[in-house]
Design an enzyme around this catalytic site. Structure first.
Site, PDB file in Angstrom:
ATOM      1  CG  ASN A   1      41.057  38.448  40.226  1.00 39.75           C
ATOM      2  OD1 ASN A   1      40.377  38.230  41.228  1.00 39.75           O
ATOM      3  ND2 ASN A   1      42.373  38.234  40.186  1.00 39.75           N
ATOM      4  CD  GLU A   2      36.933  35.636  33.759  1.00 41.77           C
ATOM      5  OE1 GLU A   2      37.159  36.697  33.142  1.00 41.77           O
ATOM      6  OE2 GLU A   2      37.144  34.513  33.261  1.00 41.77           O
TER       7      GLU A   2
END
Length: 639
Positions: A159-160
């Site tokens: 999850n950037e």
């Protein structure tokens, strides 16, 4: 061990262990207790699992608990966080392969209970796969305990930055920093997939309990943002603050930037102001914060910046300033091996014996000159018997075209002089054919690994000869843990420790230098240091007589430097010495221009080294101490 009770700065329950070994064992035992509890209740235990270097020791301990203490995984269901896309399950970088190598192949988990995102699905099927993955988690009863690591961008799973708190399992584009950090695993950033399938932040937050692990100085800054910062999608890990049952587990290096560690006086912790290192840490922090020399700090500035208790217990700022200034002044020495026939009362090293036998351990074939090249040169110039031990071959850090070039050289030399009946041209063709057909991330053949190792060995010899170290004092250990042909190494083994003990016993040094840099992103420095520490502990237990007259100094590698308040020996470098150091680094031609595994910093190693040395010198100068062109720093390990 520190706990997070009553610390205003921290928004997540955080525990700091002395090292990642103890931390991993503690978390493994917690997981084992949960598995046994669920089994006693005749219920399944649902675990969310992570990959990467952080949880490997955790998985090793779970395997040990299964094999030696009878922990069964028959009632366990697992869901992995993520997988690169596209990715074949048997690829070296596949998380499917990772999980089987480190955990699943060694325990009795049921194959049908293992769930890992599928990197082989056609893109048009990925959305449906992700929806079904969420369903499977719900059908299993939800995740009981989720294990997480954290990336430099603050990502959990993949999850950037930009991922919202409600995001679900999906296909995501990887951040440039994440791909850079993964470049070593894929033998170049150009080979790193641009996308991945990941559980969403919202999926992670639905776990009943979350344990996040982080090791090393390289994670310290992002850990501070996660634990102490405001929740924001620019650091997705901060959303963990919304969960009621999260524990952050750190080693001391990863916790170094937390307020309670770096500036504990700002969070109201009771401190021992008679402890000299604590006072030195506080005073150097105050001087750097106010950008003033130590000797110019005033009583008012101590009081206004949370250090009134220090004044109350220790007296006037004037007296404290002089005491700390002198402590820093005594760290500076142009005689790292000790100055002969001098009063060494206030020097970091003993005057006698002189000259000393010195053993410098270098994890890779260039860490010695990169990290302490100026000190190495001084030790040789000042007449010490200097030995250098290269702990690993460093063979994976050589470009393929370098191997072809050297094989071609051998073939052409052989064709000109024809020294035997087996032409080396056949070697060249074997190497060239293999490398032309080599797939991205494929392990080199043993022959290619040997050539690459010889390239780095020759460069190391050249640098040592330039520094004046005789060939007889150059030792190539080739520790077995490293020789996998892959970035991912084996755990430290008995043979690694034995080889280190043998060399120490052979040289019987009065000074040992070792890389204490735990920020090395590939873990080699960490394993090499463990081998040295364990070897010395065993030799001490065996009462090796020479150890009574031996001191161990730790330097840091290309990734980070000691904080000024930690430094116990500061070796100043003149402009000429910094130039000589650079030339020694240049002997490592295969690492010149663009190293194969540069890490997060894209500069060449000599550039990083010089900037680090100059920065340390500037810090000393700003604190009011003498101004030098550069400084190499060391911390003593008291064994």
């Amino acid at each position: 061990m520190h706990t997070a009770t009553e610390l205003r700065a921290e928004r997540l329950a955080t525990t700091i262990y002395p090292d990642s070994e103890l931390a991993s064992i503690a978390v493994a035992r917690q997981i084992a207790d949960l598995i046994r509890q669920r089994a006693a209740e005749n219920r399944t235990c649902v675990l969310g699992l992570a990959t990467g270097s952080t949880p490997t020791r955790l998985y090793e301990e779970l395997v040990r608990l299964h094999q030696q203490e009878g922990l069964s995984f028959r009632n366990v269901v697992t869901f992995n966080l993520d997988e690169y896309y596209p990715m074949q399950p048997d690829s070296l970088q596949s998380y499917v392969r990772f999980m089987h190598e480190y955990l699943f192949d060694h325990i009795d988990v049921r194959p049908e209970n293992v769930h890992i995102p599928d990197g082989t699905r056609p893109q048009e099927q990925v959305a449906e796969f992700c929806r079904r993955y969420e369903e499977q988690i719900r059908e299993a009863g939800g995740i009981d305990l989720q294990v997480l690591g954290i990336g430099r961008t603050g990502h959990i799973g993949f999850n950037e930055p930009g991922s919202g708190a409600a995001s679900r399992t999906r296909l995501i584009t990887l951040d440039h920093i994440t791909r850079t950090d993964a470049a070593s695993d894929f033998y170049g950033e150009e080979n790193v997939p641009r996308r991945a399938i990941t559980m969403g932040v919202g999926t992670i937050l639905e776990a009943r309990e979350i344990v996040l692990l982080a090791w090393g100085e390289g994670k310290a800054a992002v850990v501070k943002r996660m634990v102490e910062g405001e929740p924001t999608d620019s650091v997705p890990a901060t959303y963990l603050q919304q969960h009621p049952n999260v524990r952050v587990i750190l080693d001391e290096a990863a916790g170094a930037e937390l307020t309670r560690v770096k500036t504990p006086w700002l969070v109201g912790r009771a401190l021992d102001w008679q402890h000299a290192p604590t006072v030195r840490k506080a005073v150097t922090w105050l001087a750097r914060t106010l950008q003033k020399p130590i000797l110019k700090l005033t009583d008012e500035e101590y009081n206004e910046n949370g250090l009134s208790e220090l004044l109350a217990e220790s007296g006037l700022a004037y007296d404290i300033n002089i005491r700390v200034f002198r402590q820093l002044q005594r760290t500076i020495t142009g005689w790292p091996g000790g100055k002969p026939h001098a009063d060494d009362t206030d020097r970091p090293e003993r005057a006698a014996p002189f000259p000393k036998r010195v053993l410098i351990f270098s994890p890779h074939p260039d860490d010695d000159v990169i990290s302490m090249g100026g000190t190495l040169l001084r030790l040789v110039d000042q007449g010490h018997d200097v030995h250098v031990a290269y702990q690993t071959s460093g063979n994976i850090a050589v470009f393929d075209d370098e191997a072809i070039r050297f094989a071609e050289f051998v073939a052409e030399y052989d064709s000109m002089f024809r020294l035997d009946d087996q032409p080396a041209e056949t070697l060249y063709h074997r190497v060239a054919d293999f490398l032309r057909n080599k797939l991205p991330g494929q392990v080199d053949s043993e022959e290619v690994q040997q050539i690459k190792g010889l390239i780095r060995r020759g460069e190391a010899k050249s640098a040592c000869r330039y520094a004046g170290v005789p060939d007889s004092n150059i030792h190539f250990q080739d520790l077995p843990f490293y020789e996998t042909g892959r970035v991912r190494k084996k755990p430290i083994g008995e043979e690694d420790i034995r080889l280190t003990m043998d060399l120490l016993s052979q040289v019987q040094p009065q000074q040992v230098y070792a890389a204490g840099d735990l920020s090395d992103p590939h873990g080699t420095h960490r394993v090499c240091l463990t081998a040295i520490f364990e070897a010395i502990r065993r030799l001490k237990a065996a009462k090796a007589p020479w150890l009574a007259d031996c001191r161990v100094w730790l330097y840091r590698g290309a990734w980070q430097e000691w904080d000024v308040d930690q430094i116990e020996m500061a070796v100043p470098l003149s402009p000429q010495e910094l130039t000589r150091k650079r030339r020694a680094i240049f002997k490592h031609q295969s690492q010149k221009d663009r190293p194969l595994f540069p890490g997060a910093d894209q500069r060449e190693f000599w550039q990083r080294a010089e900037e680090r040395n100059r920065t340390t010198a500037r810090l000393y100068d700003q604190l009011g101490l003498p101004e030098y062109e550069g400084i190499e720093a060391f911390v003593r390990w008291h064994f």
